[in-house]
Design a protein around this motif. Structure first.
Motif, PDB file in Angstrom:
ATOM      1  N   GLU A 190       0.840  -1.225   0.000  1.00  0.00           N
ATOM      2  CA  GLU A 190       0.000   0.000   0.000  1.00  0.00           C
ATOM      3  C   GLU A 190       0.862   1.257   0.000  1.00  0.00           C
ATOM      4  O   GLU A 190       0.473   2.285  -0.517  1.00  0.00           O
ATOM      5  CB  GLU A 190      -0.831   0.059   1.296  1.00  0.00           C
ATOM      6  N   HIS A 191       2.038   1.130   0.622  1.00  0.00           N
ATOM      7  CA  HIS A 191       2.935   2.292   0.694  1.00  0.00           C
ATOM      8  C   HIS A 191       3.961   2.288  -0.434  1.00  0.00           C
ATOM      9  O   HIS A 191       4.939   3.041  -0.391  1.00  0.00           O
ATOM     10  CB  HIS A 191       3.640   2.344   2.055  1.00  0.00           C
ATOM     11  N   GLY A 192       3.777   1.425  -1.412  1.00  0.00           N
ATOM     12  CA  GLY A 192       4.625   1.446  -2.602  1.00  0.00           C
ATOM     13  C   GLY A 192       5.975   0.773  -2.437  1.00  0.00           C
ATOM     14  O   GLY A 192       6.838   0.886  -3.305  1.00  0.00           O
ATOM     15  N   ALA A 193       6.178   0.047  -1.316  1.00  0.00           N
ATOM     16  CA  ALA A 193       7.477  -0.614  -1.104  1.00  0.00           C
ATOM     17  C   ALA A 193       7.370  -2.107  -1.423  1.00  0.00           C
ATOM     18  O   ALA A 193       6.278  -2.627  -1.694  1.00  0.00           O
ATOM     19  CB  ALA A 193       7.924  -0.410   0.342  1.00  0.00           C
ATOM     20  N   LEU A 194       8.506  -2.777  -1.407  1.00  0.00           N
ATOM     21  CA  LEU A 194       8.563  -4.215  -1.688  1.00  0.00           C
ATOM     22  C   LEU A 194       8.783  -4.974  -0.375  1.00  0.00           C
ATOM     23  O   LEU A 194       9.484  -4.485   0.521  1.00  0.00           O
ATOM     24  CB  LEU A 194       9.707  -4.521  -2.660  1.00  0.00           C
ATOM     25  N   ALA A 195       8.181  -6.171  -0.300  1.00  0.00           N
ATOM     26  CA  ALA A 195       8.251  -6.964   0.937  1.00  0.00           C
ATOM     27  C   ALA A 195       9.306  -8.056   0.792  1.00  0.00           C
ATOM     28  O   ALA A 195       9.188  -8.933  -0.065  1.00  0.00           O
ATOM     29  CB  ALA A 195       6.893  -7.584   1.223  1.00  0.00           C
ATOM     30  N   PHE A 196      10.315  -7.982   1.630  1.00  0.00           N
ATOM     31  CA  PHE A 196      11.456  -8.907   1.574  1.00  0.00           C
ATOM     32  C   PHE A 196      11.487  -9.683   2.886  1.00  0.00           C
ATOM     33  O   PHE A 196      11.590  -9.104   3.959  1.00  0.00           O
ATOM     34  CB  PHE A 196      12.734  -8.074   1.420  1.00  0.00           C
ATOM     35  N   TRP A 197      11.456 -11.026   2.783  1.00  0.00           N
ATOM     36  CA  TRP A 197      11.344 -11.866   3.991  1.00  0.00           C
ATOM     37  C   TRP A 197      12.504 -12.843   4.123  1.00  0.00           C
ATOM     38  O   TRP A 197      12.864 -13.514   3.151  1.00  0.00           O
ATOM     39  CB  TRP A 197      10.045 -12.678   3.931  1.00  0.00           C
ATOM     40  N   ASP A 198      13.021 -12.963   5.352  1.00  0.00           N
ATOM     41  CA  ASP A 198      13.993 -14.014   5.686  1.00  0.00           C
ATOM     42  C   ASP A 198      13.224 -15.091   6.458  1.00  0.00           C
ATOM     43  O   ASP A 198      12.709 -14.839   7.549  1.00  0.00           O
ATOM     44  CB  ASP A 198      15.114 -13.420   6.556  1.00  0.00           C
TER      45      ASP A 198
END
Ligand SMILES: Cc1ncc(COP(=O)(O)O)c(C=O)c1O
Length: 411
Positions: A190-198
């Motif tokens: 929603e805030h235009g960022a990308l979700a990066f998960w470990d």
């Protein structure tokens, strides 16, 4: 009160019970609850490695590249794991270690939105995760900044038009707090960022759904719950729509479109495989192939249900039998907020962990007062959990943990 026979009944109904026989039993009478550091060894791993040494190294040597699947292993292993990650088979590969994969994908992710030069992460994320982000910012000489949050509640206010990537461990390595991946990825988007998960403390332990839960990038260790062996290569995932947006950060020959053409210039391989760079770790991949054949036998929902059952059992046993002895469960009590391990506190945690070791239970201590029990749904039974708690009760009730021989605590 939970009884041993109740645990035996749970084991009798366990859809993953058959897998236990596929793991080698250690030479000592040990209940190993540190699978969040090095997972159990599949029984046929030594034989597979031995075979590679003789048929591959001793006999075939260079010809091994064409006789065996050495080249293909990085994506064959990825395909074998993909259903447990909720990803398409072609979107996962194994390569390098988690730290290197974090760097490769974090730099790639940041470059996709250069007008958003901020990475948001947790101050107390696993150290290598923070260091890799700091190192990248340092390398780029101020063109990238980190914004550190101290608590999950701070995430919404840390998001803004300058944030390109939100970079989190799905499960906290100390408390086992599990971020709600779907809601968090949605908020990030929603805030235009990308979700990066470990997912180092999640993959192979709990059910995950990378694609459905909106992960753009993900990585994880191969040596913990995935049972790939000490120092096993790590995996990485890239959401399909991002896979061909750019060159990989390390443009090596194994990520070239035509490796053995020895072309003078770089052309990236299609899809996620462009993130391969140099020669694969063939021996390590061979050891891991034994585990990969076990992953293929597991339905994600069975893995999730077994883990939940072990984890809920452990909480109940600790509360019923150990609370009066000074134990407090510090991981979230709501299962949906917990990951692979369970953490509890005791004022003498370091010495208790040492005494437990002498009583055949391997767990891990985290300063100042935490003990972690890693719950591998593939390798552990409910009776193992019951026995481990029984030994813990003995260690604390008898006061044996206070003996001077347990004063020196190893980490
Ligand atoms: C969450 C997390 N990320 C990364 C790592 C480090 O992985 P590697 O040693 O493969 O770089 C660990 C190791 O324990 C970890 O717990």
């Amino acid at each position: 009160m939970i009884t041993l026979s109740h645990c035996q009944e749970l084991d009798a109904r366990d859809p993953l019970a058959h897998l236990r026989a596929r793991f080698a039993q250690p030479s000592e009478d040990t209940i190993y609850l540190d699978g969040n550091s090095v997972g159990a060894m599949p029984a046929d791993a030594p034989q597979r490695v031995q075979e590679l040494m003789t048929r591959g190294w001793r006999d075939a040597r260079r010809r091994g590249w064409s006789y065996f699947d050495w080249m293909e292993k990085p994506w064959l292993l990825g395909e074998a794991l993909s259903h447990l990650l909720g990803a398409r088979p072609q979107d996962v590969i194994f390569s390098d270690n988690t730290s290197v994969n974090l760097f490769k994908l974090l730099a790639y992710a940041c470059k996709l939105q250069p007008q958003r030069p901020v990475i948001v992460t947790e101050r107390y994320n696993f150290p290598t995760d923070v260091y890799i982000a700091e190192g990248l910012a340092h390398f780029l000489g101020g063109k990238l900044q980190l914004r550190l949050i101290d608590h999950p509640d701070e995430l919404p206010s840390a998001l803004g038009p300058d944030v390109g990537v939100v970079y989190l461990s799905h499960v906290d390595y100390r408390s086992s707090y599990r971020w709600p991946m779907r809601q968090t990825s949605a908020l990030v988007h929603e805030h235009g960022a990308l979700a990066f998960w470990d997912l180092s403390h999640a993959a192979g332990a709990i059910e995950v759904a990378l694609e459905a839960d909106g992960a753009d990038f993900a990585v994880g260790c191969g040596y913990k719950y995935l049972c790939g062996g000490p120092g096993a290569p790590a995996w990485l995932y890239v959401k399909p729509e991002h896979q061909e947006k750019d060159w990989p950060v390390i443009a090596g020959w194994m990520g070239h479109q035509d490796v053995f053409a020895f072309a003078p210039t770089y052309e990236p391989l299609a899809g996620v495989r462009r993130h391969l760079n140099g020669s694969p770790s063939i021996l390590a991949n061979q050891a891991m192939s034994a585990a990969a054949d076990l992953w293929k036998l597991i339905k994600p929902e069975d893995l999730g249900a077994k883990h939940r059952s072990l984890s809920e059992l452990l909480v109940q046993l600790l509360q019923e039998r150990c609370a009066v002895l000074g134990v407090k469960v510090t991981s979230p009590l709501d299962y949906s907020q917990r990951g692979g391990h369970l953490t509890f506190s005791h004022p003498g945690a370091g010495s208790v962990t040492e005494a437990l070791l002498a009583h055949g239970v391997v767990s891990s201590f985290r300063k100042p007062d935490s003990i972690r029990f890693g719950l591998s749904p593939m390798a552990l039974s409910h009776v193992d959990v019951w026995t481990a708690v029984d030994r813990l009760v003995h260690v604390m009730e008898s006061g044996v943990w206070q003996e001077p021989r347990f004063a020196k605590v190893s980490v």
